[in-house]
Design a protein around this motif. Sequence first.
Motif, PDB file in Angstrom:
ATOM      1  N   GLU A   1       0.838  -1.207   0.000  1.00  0.00           N
ATOM      2  CA  GLU A   1       0.000   0.000   0.000  1.00  0.00           C
ATOM      3  C   GLU A   1       0.873   1.257   0.000  1.00  0.00           C
ATOM      4  N   ASN A   2       0.430   2.259  -0.725  1.00  0.00           N
ATOM      5  CA  ASN A   2       1.072   3.563  -0.612  1.00  0.00           C
ATOM      6  C   ASN A   2       1.037   4.021   0.839  1.00  0.00           C
ATOM      7  N   ALA A   3       2.096   4.632   1.282  1.00  0.00           N
ATOM      8  CA  ALA A   3       2.151   5.062   2.678  1.00  0.00           C
ATOM      9  C   ALA A   3       1.152   6.180   2.979  1.00  0.00           C
ATOM     10  N   PHE A   4       1.022   7.106   2.049  1.00  0.00           N
ATOM     11  CA  PHE A   4       0.278   8.332   2.361  1.00  0.00           C
ATOM     12  C   PHE A   4      -0.678   8.685   1.231  1.00  0.00           C
ATOM     13  N   LEU A   5      -1.554   9.604   1.550  1.00  0.00           N
ATOM     14  CA  LEU A   5      -2.342  10.256   0.516  1.00  0.00           C
ATOM     15  C   LEU A   5      -1.394  11.067  -0.362  1.00  0.00           C
TER      16      LEU A   5
ATOM     17  N   PRO B   1       6.752  24.524  -4.629  1.00  0.00           N
ATOM     18  CA  PRO B   1       7.719  25.546  -4.226  1.00  0.00           C
ATOM     19  C   PRO B   1       7.895  25.639  -2.713  1.00  0.00           C
ATOM     20  N   PHE B   2       7.501  24.612  -1.992  1.00  0.00           N
ATOM     21  CA  PHE B   2       7.681  24.587  -0.536  1.00  0.00           C
ATOM     22  C   PHE B   2       8.028  23.162  -0.172  1.00  0.00           C
ATOM     23  N   GLY B   3       8.443  22.898   1.062  1.00  0.00           N
ATOM     24  CA  GLY B   3       8.672  21.519   1.448  1.00  0.00           C
ATOM     25  C   GLY B   3       9.518  21.378   2.696  1.00  0.00           C
ATOM     26  N   ASP B   4       8.976  20.664   3.660  1.00  0.00           N
ATOM     27  CA  ASP B   4       9.667  20.354   4.904  1.00  0.00           C
ATOM     28  C   ASP B   4       9.691  18.836   5.090  1.00  0.00           C
ATOM     29  N   ILE B   5      10.523  18.377   6.009  1.00  0.00           N
ATOM     30  CA  ILE B   5      10.662  16.938   6.238  1.00  0.00           C
ATOM     31  C   ILE B   5       9.850  16.528   7.463  1.00  0.00           C
ATOM     32  N   TYR B   6       9.004  15.516   7.295  1.00  0.00           N
ATOM     33  CA  TYR B   6       8.199  14.951   8.370  1.00  0.00           C
ATOM     34  C   TYR B   6       8.599  13.494   8.602  1.00  0.00           C
ATOM     35  N   ILE B   7       8.193  12.963   9.757  1.00  0.00           N
ATOM     36  CA  ILE B   7       8.366  11.552  10.026  1.00  0.00           C
ATOM     37  C   ILE B   7       6.995  10.952  10.350  1.00  0.00           C
ATOM     38  N   SER B   8       6.807   9.699   9.944  1.00  0.00           N
ATOM     39  CA  SER B   8       5.580   8.965  10.254  1.00  0.00           C
ATOM     40  C   SER B   8       5.969   7.558  10.694  1.00  0.00           C
ATOM     41  N   TYR B   9       5.085   6.928  11.461  1.00  0.00           N
ATOM     42  CA  TYR B   9       5.381   5.596  12.002  1.00  0.00           C
ATOM     43  C   TYR B   9       4.286   4.610  11.591  1.00  0.00           C
ATOM     44  N   SER B  10       4.695   3.360  11.526  1.00  0.00           N
ATOM     45  CA  SER B  10       3.742   2.307  11.150  1.00  0.00           C
ATOM     46  C   SER B  10       4.053   1.026  11.918  1.00  0.00           C
ATOM     47  N   PRO B  11       3.017   0.366  12.424  1.00  0.00           N
ATOM     48  CA  PRO B  11       3.263  -0.929  13.065  1.00  0.00           C
ATOM     49  C   PRO B  11       3.453  -2.055  12.054  1.00  0.00           C
ATOM     50  N   ASP B  12       3.065  -1.826  10.790  1.00  0.00           N
ATOM     51  CA  ASP B  12       2.902  -2.957   9.880  1.00  0.00           C
ATOM     52  C   ASP B  12       3.192  -2.636   8.416  1.00  0.00           C
ATOM     53  N   MET B  13       3.756  -1.519   8.123  1.00  0.00           N
ATOM     54  CA  MET B  13       4.008  -1.099   6.737  1.00  0.00           C
ATOM     55  C   MET B  13       2.704  -0.950   5.937  1.00  0.00           C
TER      56      MET B  13
END
Lengths: 322, 322, 322, 322, 322, 322
Positions: B140-144, B174-186
């Motif tokens: 599955e794709n991680a995100f929308l 023209p913008f962009g920051d780095i985020y982190i996300s977590y998953s128990p199961d990919m």
Amino acid sequence: MVENFKMPWEERPAGCTDMMWRYSQNPVIGRYDIPTSNSIFNSAVVPFGDGFAGVFRCDNKAVQMNIFAGFSKDGIHWEIEHNPIQFKAGNTDMIESDYKYDPRVTWIEDRYWITWCNGYHGPTIGIGYTFDFKEFFQCENAFLPFNRNGVLFPQKINGKYAMLSRPSDNGHTPFGDIYISYSPDMKYWGEHRCVMKTAPFEDSAWQCTKIGAGSVPFLTDAGWLLFYHGVIQTCNGFRYSMGAAILDKDCPEKVLYRTQPYLLAPAAPYELQGDVPNVVFPCAALQDGKRVAVYYGAADTVVGMAFGYIDEIVDFVKSHSL
Amino acid sequence: MVENFKMPWEERPAGCTDMMWRYSQNPVIGRYDIPTSNSIFNSAVVPFGDGFAGVFRCDNKAVQMNIFAGFSKDGIHWEIEHNPIQFKAGNTDMIESDYKYDPRVTWIEDRYWITWCNGYHGPTIGIGYTFDFKEFFQCENAFLPFNRNGVLFPQKINGKYAMLSRPSDNGHTPFGDIYISYSPDMKYWGEHRCVMKTAPFEDSAWQCTKIGAGSVPFLTDAGWLLFYHGVIQTCNGFRYSMGAAILDKDCPEKVLYRTQPYLLAPAAPYELQGDVPNVVFPCAALQDGKRVAVYYGAADTVVGMAFGYIDEIVDFVKSHSL
Amino acid sequence: MVENFKMPWEERPAGCTDMMWRYSQNPVIGRYDIPTSNSIFNSAVVPFGDGFAGVFRCDNKAVQMNIFAGFSKDGIHWEIEHNPIQFKAGNTDMIESDYKYDPRVTWIEDRYWITWCNGYHGPTIGIGYTFDFKEFFQCENAFLPFNRNGVLFPQKINGKYAMLSRPSDNGHTPFGDIYISYSPDMKYWGEHRCVMKTAPFEDSAWQCTKIGAGSVPFLTDAGWLLFYHGVIQTCNGFRYSMGAAILDKDCPEKVLYRTQPYLLAPAAPYELQGDVPNVVFPCAALQDGKRVAVYYGAADTVVGMAFGYIDEIVDFVKSHSL
Amino acid sequence: MVENFKMPWEERPAGCTDMMWRYSQNPVIGRYDIPTSNSIFNSAVVPFGDGFAGVFRCDNKAVQMNIFAGFSKDGIHWEIEHNPIQFKAGNTDMIESDYKYDPRVTWIEDRYWITWCNGYHGPTIGIGYTFDFKEFFQCENAFLPFNRNGVLFPQKINGKYAMLSRPSDNGHTPFGDIYISYSPDMKYWGEHRCVMKTAPFEDSAWQCTKIGAGSVPFLTDAGWLLFYHGVIQTCNGFRYSMGAAILDKDCPEKVLYRTQPYLLAPAAPYELQGDVPNVVFPCAALQDGKRVAVYYGAADTVVGMAFGYIDEIVDFVKSHSL
Amino acid sequence: MVENFKMPWEERPAGCTDMMWRYSQNPVIGRYDIPTSNSIFNSAVVPFGDGFAGVFRCDNKAVQMNIFAGFSKDGIHWEIEHNPIQFKAGNTDMIESDYKYDPRVTWIEDRYWITWCNGYHGPTIGIGYTFDFKEFFQCENAFLPFNRNGVLFPQKINGKYAMLSRPSDNGHTPFGDIYISYSPDMKYWGEHRCVMKTAPFEDSAWQCTKIGAGSVPFLTDAGWLLFYHGVIQTCNGFRYSMGAAILDKDCPEKVLYRTQPYLLAPAAPYELQGDVPNVVFPCAALQDGKRVAVYYGAADTVVGMAFGYIDEIVDFVKSHSL
Amino acid sequence: MVENFKMPWEERPAGCTDMMWRYSQNPVIGRYDIPTSNSIFNSAVVPFGDGFAGVFRCDNKAVQMNIFAGFSKDGIHWEIEHNPIQFKAGNTDMIESDYKYDPRVTWIEDRYWITWCNGYHGPTIGIGYTFDFKEFFQCENAFLPFNRNGVLFPQKINGKYAMLSRPSDNGHTPFGDIYISYSPDMKYWGEHRCVMKTAPFEDSAWQCTKIGAGSVPFLTDAGWLLFYHGVIQTCNGFRYSMGAAILDKDCPEKVLYRTQPYLLAPAAPYELQGDVPNVVFPCAALQDGKRVAVYYGAADTVVGMAFGYIDEIVDFVKSHSL
């Protein structure tokens, strides 16, 4: 028109598997090849006499755009006039232009017809003709502004002149499709039809932003072979590449095939840097029924040539069609 | 994963005082290195067997973006498959993509995980895995949408998979920051946290427009070492450079240090011209505990390598932190 | 949830043939209905006790956006708290928000769930719950920024929570489609699918720029009935109207029908002028199985109500589907 | 100021007919010529002692912009300080800057005056002075933001200091004309007059988007000779070229002549590629009454020099005036 | 100036708890109140003789902007001249303007000073004076273009004239902060300082896009009381509201307090619709030490008035400061 | 055409000094006047039989644009067909349209000609004719896209049909001038000439962004009287007003006079609010040689009428010419 002529040509380099390849001595025309020029590019040539004649876009050092006649024995080494073409009244008295650029040339019936991007309250399609590349006559603009890349077919179709063009806006148009229009008399135009639109990004990104007719089409067994340019907008601007399409012989608004891959894209140093980096812009094609030599503007700065075998190209367009 | 491997390496050139230096034979992968390619860049490698394997972004001559497997004995000379990776169903049946680009690869526990920018109604983060670089499975794709630059950590953190990414929009964001996300199961992702934002123009202009994770982070004594890209928008477009950050080992959304100066910025000819001029874009790092070799896309056209000593780099990041 | 309640209702006016009609006493909530407010709009209500409860978007006179609880006996006359909702830690400790707006509320199983546009480095979807509209608990944001219009389904689907949302960018997003995501636990989200996209300008221009989920869907014989907003960009800005869609009961990413004509578009004075002219923005629907009352924000300034018969609406959606 | 000095000079190359020609050893200053620099460009020099002094724009590897002093025996080989200029309080205590870039230098009466683009809530014109290029004093900013390209005249005019500048906005300003302002005391400025505007696209496209003063003007028999830059916006960004104008000796807001063709436009490799491709940006001119050497930034990366004979240039400006 | 005058006034309506309230007979000046006018708004008044005088922005039906003198006995009913003010040479001969708009007026020492947005190659701040509102004298423009909303303090500060202004660009400037500049002589200006910037969206969105000085400040025990406008950009354009700030008496670039909530925002019909909907734009304040009457432009179409008690307002600004 | 007809008319209101005045019962056609309509505006009428016929732009509730026939006894009370006009093949078989809007109608020689904005890969000018307003025939589009506001002259000029139009782009075109084109046969068009351009902001701001032909011109002693619209772009979008021009009888590309002030600008409630606020858009004019009644779209929502005396208007245009 000249039927038998000495085709400018260089064989495919050893190991090259591309459909079209660059002339090893590119660019064939340099940016300063006439005294006043800032750049010479997006230019058109035809067989003429025992050699070739052409109409050249030479921007001068004020970066004013104008078109100049030129002559060559071999299609590769050119003498370009030092003064721009002066037009006389053809079917109109309105022969002033704010600027002229991106010419195309073709022989139809009894004379050489020239089309170009003509400055009349913005860019539109200028039309002129000559019998001898010495005396030039200007006609009514084909269309209302804003338009660019007007390319005539080399013969009447169903009794009418036919012209491809790309409706535009008044700036660096970020859109653009190819249309066809017909005229009974080179003065009034109508029967406008959409011919080709940009491709979806997913299918063929090099032509997803805009496309425009390039060289004057010529007939093959498969139909009209048209070299055209396609544009993608990267985060650093527009990138212009070259593809080809095959249009129906009798109904050229019908696209039979059209390259999904490009045939030539900016990769040589003179294409990657210059006044407008990353531009390959075809404006003319010489052919002898077997081989074709395409003249293209490179980086809006110089003129390059690329070669190919017509049969191979036609097969490729058919087998790699979008 | 392979513990002991032969690190691709070239010593710092005489007289060079930079923290990182380019491989003298750059680019290591050329734009036409497979028959269909227009460009090969922004690619990822890992140790594999007695050599290396990788996933490569090869845009074809229709400028369709896709990812390809490749193998190398020395990490420098690569054989890239001529056909793109075909995925089988992993934890999803939705394995169609409009396009795939900018892959990253890392070993976690029992397999190689691949992330990439996946075309699903716009760019988002695709996930897949392989055990052997022959058979690939898509998840599955991680995100929308819209997202780019998804980079997994090479081990679970607090029992969960962790991924860096950069929320984007549907164009040349023209913008962009780095985020982190977590998953128990990919499969399901949450606990999204902001990690790093662009820097003020006055403090560090090379990373003032957008930033994005580059290589898979690896652990050092100081924490996770992450090579990332930063972007400045000049009047002629985006310029991409490379910096590094050190993230907390147990809580990687905590940035301990982050380079104010860049580590590598476009200056070599193959970085300054190409399909997108002025791009240095790191996607992978090989390291043997002492030395690191970064693979980066250059000008969206070719792949280059740069080298450095980890201790020196860590010291530099600490002492030149924003 | 309350099964039997007194539906707020007003009959269709004589001569009216529209599927939905406005309440004659609109707006039901005025812009200054609490002391600090600049505007009250885009708010959500549910049956509660022997009356109704709601969560209201009240922008204060600093134009800070926040959400407030409110209560009503009849669904029309409301008492709104003078202080915004204070959340306690639910499944997260991260309960700070830069702003909160555009709430939706629904009962699922054992509690009222609230979603809203939550300011965390830009807009994303906040989640909270309450049992009594007095004590509120905040959960992890569902998604990375940037996202708006998160709307939960009122029951689990295939054992998982389901949420509609509209990926956005960091400004006045000029694009927007509706997606669905699933979660086993209201903490981690995945299985993102595209549900509905904007309509072609030629087919249904009122929804050609962006669309977003409006009210919490409810089940009808035909499937989930969803009121949503659609936007057209005129030369004077965005215009928001309301349509409806019917989604498959078991697979709600499957759109069975969707209105080509709008159901309600800005035409009343309080919809045509206000802080943002020309906005009809549904956020909640009360229904008794036969009748429906939609609450919508008008001109980003006040709250209006519109009524209709569910059967008629379902028939209309089916017979006027895009 | 130094009256007799050894002019840096190289003769016009054989066959060259241009008014100005590049130094054969360009660039004279490389991007990494001091340890911290990312690029050195857009810099100013004056005769000083038995050689030359200068103020140099050196962006460091964090791409922070600052100005540095430097010295040279011959005007070609330079030693640039490794630390930026530290200012002391001149006629103001406000000596903090967010950034400093694009310096110009001139001797007036008793000291060297420096102007630059000074970061104070956006770019404006900073002013400072030095007697010895060791100790520097900062004065009040001349103008409100946003402004760039402040260039002082080398003597008072009608008893007042005179400065050219280009009002701007807070980004990559897509417009720009040259104005003049006067001051009795280098603290308060007024009597603002428009001097020169961009040229119509049809007449001189290289200067149709914006123009800005370049070098400190110097007196010739014809009036003040000013080298300035002009900009055209192509579909791939801004292109900066150099022209010249002659301003009335006593009333310099009166433009007597101004080049329709450019004098120098990006064509050399170091001008065509770099951090900002296609930039020629003059900031200083040395002259001995007969010959002139212009220092210009190339591609926002390095410093180049171009030479010419003043009489020839003046004649050319007169005879090719817009 | 007139010390004792009859304050135009209307008591706070029953039940109203707002700090400021609208005049019940608003608008006090209609759009067609002189024969040629399209709209009359953004205008300034002062006590004069036994009544009041003012300078009015009247756009004519060609939508040319100009300023007109007017007189009133009670400050509410106005006679406006039918011809625009004709200026004579003050401290400059340059008394032509492309347009004049948004005047402010204040008495300083011996005369009435007028500032306005003056068209000189774009908007900048024009200055003039009159002793009698019959004969007017024009001075040098204060600043280079582009600037708007120049507002003089009603007395010299530290021996110098002081003016607030908002640097702008050449269009519908989407940014804007308030600066102060000083002049010894109303001709040369310097010592520019930033006074107030826009507020973060999260804190006070009504003033997050741009702000500009409104009325001439007047002294209170707390310092200078300034009414100013703030702007938010909604998806349907700009919305202008009114707040207030208190500036330090002796050092007015120091902001002591500043309203987080607005004092007046568009809500009345004549503010919500007109040539530019959703505009409340203060340009003048009359006060008698206890009470204040603010004149504001509404919807760029008419003039409205709002009233308040100075002590209440000062307390409110202090207690609701950003 | 009908020579003697009963002119719809209402006398100038007492006290009104305007050249043109609104009908007191405006709007004459409401937005919901046919069952499917969202709005009815920008429509055209002509004398027909013993009354009037017209072609009406009715956007339906899907906001699809189409044109409908309608009839009236008095020119004020209209019966509009409930189904859009169905065209048969005229001089073309290409009679499909993506949309149709903004019709104009005129009698020429033997039939009623209709022009409209026709959706063919973007807006262009559609042409059709009818003899009876029951049976309609469609002809070739006059021009390539993109074009709007095509208006025919009511008689041939120098033996050719003549049409005004406004070249556009593919969106909310922010530019626009009026051109004329000629055709021998209503199929092929040429001899394109620029007629009128936007006015400088300083001279007549209401028409400084774009202009377009409005009603079909009619002959007066002074020449062709054309009502046209002009647009200014405020910070809150476009505002459309109405002016008039007098074109040379035999050479209508020659503008003899043109109003500097507008004749009618949005000020009535139905002009200030609606689907697109602030629009007055003339599309037709009835006249009896002395009096004229202009039909105009208001706020892109309804149809209004305005009246005037032709002599007065002609005098006004002459005496207030730009």
